[in-house]
Design an enzyme around this catalytic site. Structure first.
Site, PDB file in Angstrom:
ATOM      1  N   THR A 124      25.703  44.164  -3.416  1.00  9.13           N
ATOM      2  CA  THR A 124      26.634  45.171  -3.914  1.00  9.13           C
ATOM      3  C   THR A 124      27.353  45.897  -2.782  1.00  9.13           C
ATOM      4  O   THR A 124      26.793  46.045  -1.686  1.00  9.13           O
ATOM      5  CB  THR A 124      25.853  46.203  -4.767  1.00  9.13           C
ATOM      6  OG1 THR A 124      26.677  47.346  -4.976  1.00  9.13           O
ATOM      7  CG2 THR A 124      24.592  46.677  -4.089  1.00  9.13           C
ATOM      8  N   TYR A 148      19.255  52.429  -5.220  1.00  7.54           N
ATOM      9  CA  TYR A 148      19.747  51.107  -5.641  1.00  7.54           C
ATOM     10  C   TYR A 148      20.312  50.332  -4.452  1.00  7.54           C
ATOM     11  O   TYR A 148      19.903  49.199  -4.174  1.00  7.54           O
ATOM     12  CB  TYR A 148      20.816  51.304  -6.727  1.00  7.54           C
ATOM     13  CG  TYR A 148      21.593  50.052  -7.047  1.00  7.54           C
ATOM     14  CD1 TYR A 148      20.968  48.951  -7.616  1.00  7.54           C
ATOM     15  CD2 TYR A 148      22.964  49.979  -6.782  1.00  7.54           C
ATOM     16  CE1 TYR A 148      21.688  47.803  -7.903  1.00  7.54           C
ATOM     17  CE2 TYR A 148      23.694  48.845  -7.077  1.00  7.54           C
ATOM     18  CZ  TYR A 148      23.045  47.749  -7.638  1.00  7.54           C
ATOM     19  OH  TYR A 148      23.765  46.619  -7.923  1.00  7.54           O
TER      20      TYR A 148
END
Ligand code: UDP
Length: 331
Positions: A124, A148
């Site tokens: 990501t 995350y």
């Protein structure tokens, strides 16, 4: 990308989820058989349409060994299974490290035992963290803000070590904002709880939730709202096909941003939804969401040169049209 994958078995870990199900459809369209490994904690069995489903948890080594043994022809694993809700990562980091980092370690070791040497990993842009250097290039310092992003970066490092020590070949794809839905309406974005801008706006337009909130109108951007790089999920799926092709051409390691290179503001998204759906989309101002960066958009140069990847479905109107079709049909 006219890439023929006829007769190949590809294991898609997390293939019952939003991006994973689109990857499976893309693989199937090119003749491959996608085999889904998923514990269905957030994915949906009804999204597994193009190959078998093995209900396994990525942290369960024995279950992985048994599942891998059923598909001995497999040479490539796509790994997308992870906890993704950024806010939950801040309150439940143990869950995030366990599911994402421990899960990746158990999976990589099981792949090694099964002698599978190719991995496509879904990472990501959240691994980069605070930076004003836009567009983002892959060599930018990675200093993630969220738990995350930290778990995804830890996995990136783990994969790099496995590459050096054990000869694992890998392509790490750093997705920007995944959005849109399959053109035929087969699959789409179904998160619970939903936190992403486009699905929330659509639910709000459909009257399924109250007035939507825009988190921050005071950013240093032309209209005061955050800017993101929205890449259609079908294009993200195509990037995986490009990665398989690159392995076939001899690639052994790469980190690649998957975005369009175009920044779009939150208000531009809302205006496009109003125009495409013909429905009013009132919103209210809400405080900034902790951890949000004002701008994030990719430099897509590396994706072009390493994967031969060009977005084809990520025109904003097409993103909104396909997402709207899915949400309005599945209300
Ligand atoms: N956003 C918003 N209201 C919402 C959901 C998201 O204003 O109900 C904003 C969010 O603060 C960010 C942008 O929309 O500026 C994109 O957020 P999203 O969660 O969709 O993706 P992210 O960029 O965080 O991965």
């Amino acid at each position: 990308m006219n890439i023929d994958l006829t007769g190949r078995d590809i294991i898609v870990v997390g293939g019952a989820g939003y991006i994973g199900s689109h990857v499976c459809k893309s693989l199937n369209q090119r003749g491959a058989r996608p085999i889904v490994f998923d514990n269905l904690s957030s994915g949906h069995a009804h999204a597994v349409k193009w190959g078998p489903l093995e209900e396994v948890d990525v942290r369960n080594a024995d279950a992985l060994d048994q599942a891998f043994a059923k598909y001995p022809q497999t040479k490539t694993v796509v790994h997308l299974a992870s906890s993704i809700e950024v806010g939950i990562g801040e309150t439940h980091p143990a869950e995030f490290y366990d599911n994402n980092v421990t899960g990746a370690l158990v999976l990589l070791r099981a792949m090694d035992r099964a002698k599978i040497k190719r991995l496509i990993f879904s990472s990501t842009c959240a691994t980069y963290g605070e930076t004003q250097n836009m567009p983002l290039v892959e060599s930018e310092i990675q200093n993630p803000v969220s738990t995350y992003g930290k778990t995804k970066l830890a996995i990136e490092h783990m994969i790099q070590s496995f590459h050096k020590a054990y000869g694992l070949s890998y392509v790490t794809l750093r997705y920007f904002n995944a959005c849109g839905a399959d053109a035929e309406g087969d699959i789409g974005e179904e998160h619970d709880p939903e936190t992403h801008l486009i699905p929330i706006a659509m639910q709000s337009a459909l009257g399924l939730r109250g007035k939507m909130k825009i988190f921050g109108l005071d950013y240093d951007t032309p209209d005061g709202t955050c800017i993101r790089d929205y890449i259609h999920v079908t294009d993200i799926a195509r990037a995986h096909i490009g990665a398989i092709n690159a392995f076939d051409d001899g690639l052994t390691s790469a980190e690649v941003n998957i975005g369009t290179g175009q920044g779009v503001s939150n208000l531009e998204i809302l205006k496009t939804i109003e125009r495409v759906t013909g429905l009013p989309l009132p919103f209210e101002k809400a405080p900034r969401r902790p951890g949000d960066l004002s701008r994030l958009y990719a430099d897509p140069t590396n994706a072009r040169s390493v994967l031969g990847f060009e977005p084809q479905h990520s025109d904003l109107d097409n993103i909104i049209k396909t997402a709207w079709r899915f949400h309005s049909q599945n209300r």
